[in-house]
Design a protein around this motif. Structure first.
Motif, mmCIF file in Angstrom:
data_model
loop_
_atom_site.group_PDB
_atom_site.id
_atom_site.type_symbol
_atom_site.label_atom_id
_atom_site.label_comp_id
_atom_site.label_asym_id
_atom_site.label_seq_id
_atom_site.Cartn_x
_atom_site.Cartn_y
_atom_site.Cartn_z
ATOM 1 N N ALA A 51 -25.833 -17.882 -2.267
ATOM 2 C CA ALA A 51 -24.460 -17.562 -2.671
ATOM 3 C C ALA A 51 -24.438 -16.956 -4.075
ATOM 4 N N LEU A 52 -25.168 -17.557 -4.989
ATOM 5 C CA LEU A 52 -25.200 -17.036 -6.365
ATOM 6 C C LEU A 52 -25.868 -15.664 -6.414
ATOM 7 N N TYR A 53 -26.877 -15.455 -5.601
ATOM 8 C CA TYR A 53 -27.601 -14.183 -5.546
ATOM 9 C C TYR A 53 -26.670 -13.052 -5.097
ATOM 10 N N HIS A 54 -25.844 -13.334 -4.096
ATOM 11 C CA HIS A 54 -24.961 -12.300 -3.551
ATOM 12 C C HIS A 54 -23.627 -12.181 -4.286
ATOM 13 N N LEU A 55 -23.123 -13.280 -4.827
ATOM 14 C CA LEU A 55 -21.773 -13.275 -5.390
ATOM 15 C C LEU A 55 -21.736 -13.379 -6.911
ATOM 16 N N GLY A 56 -22.851 -13.726 -7.525
ATOM 17 C CA GLY A 56 -22.855 -13.908 -8.977
ATOM 18 C C GLY A 56 -22.402 -15.314 -9.338
ATOM 19 N N LEU A 58 -20.575 -18.702 -10.021
ATOM 20 C CA LEU A 58 -19.439 -19.336 -9.352
ATOM 21 C C LEU A 58 -19.230 -20.723 -9.929
ATOM 22 N N SER A 59 -18.022 -21.222 -9.826
ATOM 23 C CA SER A 59 -17.771 -22.613 -10.200
ATOM 24 C C SER A 59 -18.338 -23.520 -9.112
ATOM 25 N N GLN A 60 -18.509 -24.789 -9.437
ATOM 26 C CA GLN A 60 -19.021 -25.725 -8.439
ATOM 27 C C GLN A 60 -18.066 -25.826 -7.255
ATOM 28 N N ARG A 61 -16.768 -25.769 -7.507
ATOM 29 C CA ARG A 61 -15.778 -25.827 -6.424
ATOM 30 C C ARG A 61 -15.915 -24.600 -5.518
ATOM 31 N N GLN A 62 -16.053 -23.416 -6.110
ATOM 32 C CA GLN A 62 -16.223 -22.201 -5.309
ATOM 33 C C GLN A 62 -17.499 -22.277 -4.477
ATOM 34 N N LEU A 63 -18.572 -22.782 -5.087
ATOM 35 C CA LEU A 63 -19.828 -22.934 -4.351
ATOM 36 C C LEU A 63 -19.663 -23.888 -3.175
ATOM 37 N N ALA A 64 -19.005 -25.017 -3.404
ATOM 38 C CA ALA A 64 -18.794 -25.993 -2.335
ATOM 39 C C ALA A 64 -18.034 -25.353 -1.178
ATOM 40 N N ASP A 65 -17.015 -24.574 -1.498
ATOM 41 C CA ASP A 65 -16.238 -23.902 -0.454
ATOM 42 C C ASP A 65 -17.081 -22.867 0.288
ATOM 43 N N ARG A 97 -12.693 -27.618 -18.057
ATOM 44 C CA ARG A 97 -12.931 -28.549 -16.943
ATOM 45 C C ARG A 97 -13.871 -27.951 -15.910
ATOM 46 N N VAL A 98 -14.024 -26.627 -15.928
ATOM 47 C CA VAL A 98 -14.778 -25.911 -14.889
ATOM 48 C C VAL A 98 -16.181 -25.590 -15.394
ATOM 49 N N MET A 99 -17.157 -25.881 -14.523
ATOM 50 C CA MET A 99 -18.550 -25.532 -14.809
ATOM 51 C C MET A 99 -18.920 -24.301 -13.984
ATOM 52 N N SER A 100 -19.470 -23.295 -14.657
ATOM 53 C CA SER A 100 -19.943 -22.101 -13.979
ATOM 54 C C SER A 100 -21.440 -22.250 -13.728
ATOM 55 N N VAL A 101 -21.871 -21.936 -12.517
ATOM 56 C CA VAL A 101 -23.281 -22.035 -12.134
ATOM 57 C C VAL A 101 -23.828 -20.624 -12.002
ATOM 58 N N THR A 102 -24.978 -20.387 -12.616
ATOM 59 C CA THR A 102 -25.593 -19.067 -12.640
ATOM 60 C C THR A 102 -27.056 -19.178 -12.265
ATOM 61 N N LEU A 103 -27.569 -18.177 -11.557
ATOM 62 C CA LEU A 103 -29.000 -18.111 -11.269
ATOM 63 C C LEU A 103 -29.762 -17.811 -12.554
ATOM 64 N N THR A 104 -30.887 -18.473 -12.745
ATOM 65 C CA THR A 104 -31.792 -18.112 -13.832
ATOM 66 C C THR A 104 -32.704 -16.999 -13.313
#
Length: 171
Positions: A51-56, A58-65, A97-104
């Motif tokens: 998901a991160l590879y294709h979409l850049g 995302l927040s943890q909530r967006q990832l969960a969805d 309140r929001v954590m953004s998750v990014t690929l290293t």
């Protein structure tokens, strides 16, 4: 083997279709994801990386969805990916309140290596059916999924359940 449920014909047909759909989906999932263990990845970890590879980012909530997992389960998945240096987390400046998750860069290299193998495996699985049947399967499952989602969205009890706190018994 036919089911032994002593309900109506309609119930028996629906139950039979459900069991076959679930078993087929499980078999496909196992076959499609078998190679992930060679890369020390779980299905959920792979889904996050993809998901991160294709979409850049995302927040943890967006990832969960996106990957159809609960946010509680996802926290542990992301913890492990972060521990392994595959993702990083940082607070969003506009909403702390929001954590953004990014690929290293390490995560990008891994998913770029694993994804082509994953796609090839899925292609090989669906080559077991003629192309027209694959198209029919895709259309039928999409139609069913959208209808079920719409039914859930239209259910007035859904909003009531969201509003009510969940009480845990002390049994």
């Amino acid at each position: 083997m036919p089911n032994r449920y002593a309900g109506t014909d309609e119930e028996r047909v629906a139950l039979d279709a459900y069991v076959k759909l679930w078993r087929a989906a499980h078999s496909v999932e196992v076959a499609a994801n078998r190679h992930l263990t060679e890369h020390n990845l779980t299905v959920s970890q792979f889904a996050v990386l993809e998901a991160l590879y294709h979409l850049g980012p995302l927040s943890q909530r967006q990832l969960a969805d996106k990957i159809l997992r609960s946010s509680g389960n996802l926290t542990m998945v992301i913890d492990n990916l972060e521990r392994d240096g595959l993702v990083s987390r940082e607070r969003v400046p506009t909403d702390r309140r929001v954590m953004s998750v990014t690929l290293t860069s390490r995560g990008q290299l891994l998913i770029a290596r694993v994804l082509p193998e994953h796609v090839a495996t899925i292609r090989d699985i669906f080559r077991l059916l003629p192309p027209d049947e694959v198209a029919d399967l895709a259309a039928l499952t999409r139609t069913l999924g959208l209808a079920v989602t719409q039914q859930l969205d239209d259910d007035p009890l859904r909003e009531k359940l969201r509003e009510r706190p969940i009480l845990l018994s002390k049994a």
